[in-house]
Enzyme design. Structure first.
Site, PDB file in Angstrom:
ATOM      1  CE  LYS A  53     -30.880 -36.025  38.980  1.00  0.00           C
ATOM      2  NZ  LYS A  53     -29.848 -37.018  38.715  1.00  0.00           N
TER       3      LYS A  53
ATOM      4  CD  GLN B 106     -26.190 -37.182  38.550  1.00  0.00           C
ATOM      5  OE1 GLN B 106     -27.182 -36.862  39.213  1.00  0.00           O
ATOM      6  NE2 GLN B 106     -26.280 -37.507  37.273  1.00  0.00           N
TER       7      GLN B 106
ATOM      8  CG  ASP C  20     -31.820 -42.911  39.945  1.00  0.00           C
ATOM      9  OD1 ASP C  20     -32.509 -41.955  39.583  1.00  0.00           O
ATOM     10  OD2 ASP C  20     -30.578 -42.953  39.877  1.00  0.00           O
TER      11      ASP C  20
END
Ligand code: NAP
Length: 285
Positions: free
Chosen positions: A52, A96, A119
């Site tokens: 990412k 995460q 997200d």
């Protein structure tokens, strides 16, 4: 069969993001920034976070990584999140998952300001999506939607089956398809006759995580398959339906399908990058 090429589509989306970021830079503007938070040393999580970060930097966006030890307390993690919420240079925050068991995942995810929820999985963002007024969309479901749109797959009036009802994939995907005016059936591990449901569908989205869940003949001829799953079989990475073994039968039977790998996976990361830029745009308004 039309291959729904997630790798190529993700590249195109990322190219557009890179161009927009480059013009921000040329105009002397602040750059979009993602804060990544990793607790512990799980090798898979570390590799996801690194990927990412690499994606962010390759598009010209800023990225800061916070790698905390596995014995970090919930309170100190929440303190970091509050600091990131307050930091005007940070547009998106991503914690995460999974995080170590002594920390409540819900407490952490809900602590992120929904206006920085990269997200798109914060309960406020899921609620806004459900109401048809999204702030940011969850990455994998939006990746599926964008892929179907780019390949001009008709959704209105079509019968769609979504296998899986997780908050990460299945549930939001069903909502997004319904908002495109598909008639959606949501299946899960208690569904009595999964094959019958799928045989009736124009569009089947599988996100169960069960290799060989459906055979090519379990899908209607000329149907569209979006295989979200990332499983492993003897030949390597495979989906719930798509694998090296089933690929040619699917090609002969279906109108369109996502390959695994190279389908939904690359779209997920592209939509995360898109969300960072989108949060930046809203932040700057
Ligand atoms: P999850 O939380 O484990 O949910 C799996 C869902 O599938 C559940 O709703 C479960 O039903 C249902 N299910 C399991 N076995 C089934 C069966 N035999 N028949 C019908 N339904 C069944 O998983 P997830 O996080 O949603 O992820 C699903 C898959 O997508 C995994 O393979 C994951 O690796 C992959 N994934 C891929 C991406 C990507 O970018 N490509 C992103 C996220 C996830 P119940 O609710 O009844 O338990």
């Amino acid at each position: 069969m039309l291959l729904l090429d997630g790798k190529k589509t993700a590249q195109e989306i990322k190219q557009n993001i890179a161009e927009e970021v480059s013009s921000l830079q040329q105009n002397g503007k602040r750059l979009p920034k993602l804060a990544l938070v990793l607790v512990g040393d799980r090798p898979d999580s570390l590799s996801y976070v690194n990927s990412k970060e690499k994606n962010c930097l390759s598009l010209g966006m800023a990225c800061e990584k916070h790698h905390l030890p596995s014995d970090t307390t919930e309170e100190s993690l929440l303190t970091l999140i509050r600091q990131l919420n307050e930091d005007p240079a940070v547009d998106g925050i991503l914690v995460q998952l999974p995080i170590p068991e002594h920390i409540h995942t819900d407490h952490v995810l809900e602590a992120v300001d929904f206006r920085k929820d990269a997200d798109g999985l914060h309960h406020v963002n899921l609620g806004l999506m459900l109401m048809g007024d999204p702030y940011v969309l969850p990455c994998t479901p939006n990746g599926i939607l964008q892929l179907l749109k780019r390949y001009q797959i008709p959704m209105a009036g079509k019968k769609a089956v979504v296998v899986g009802r997780s908050m990460l994939v299945g549930a939001p995907t069903a909502i997004l398809l319904q908002q495109q005016n598909a008639t959606v059936t949501q299946c899960h591990s208690h569904t009595l006759n999964l094959v019958e449901e799928c045989r009736n569908a124009d569009i089947v989205v599988t996100a169960a995580g069960v290799p060989g869940l459906l055979r090519p003949q379990d899908l209607r001829e000329s149907a569209v398959l979006v295989d979200v799953a990332m499983n492993h079989d003897a030949d390597g990475l495979c989906g719930d339906v798509y694998s090296k073994t089933t690929a040619s039968a699917l090609e002969q039977r279906l109108y369109a399908a996502t390959p695994v790998p190279g389908g939904v996976g690359p779209m997920t990361i592209a939509m995360l990058m898109y969300n960072v830029l989108e949060l930046y745009r809203k932040h700057e308004q």
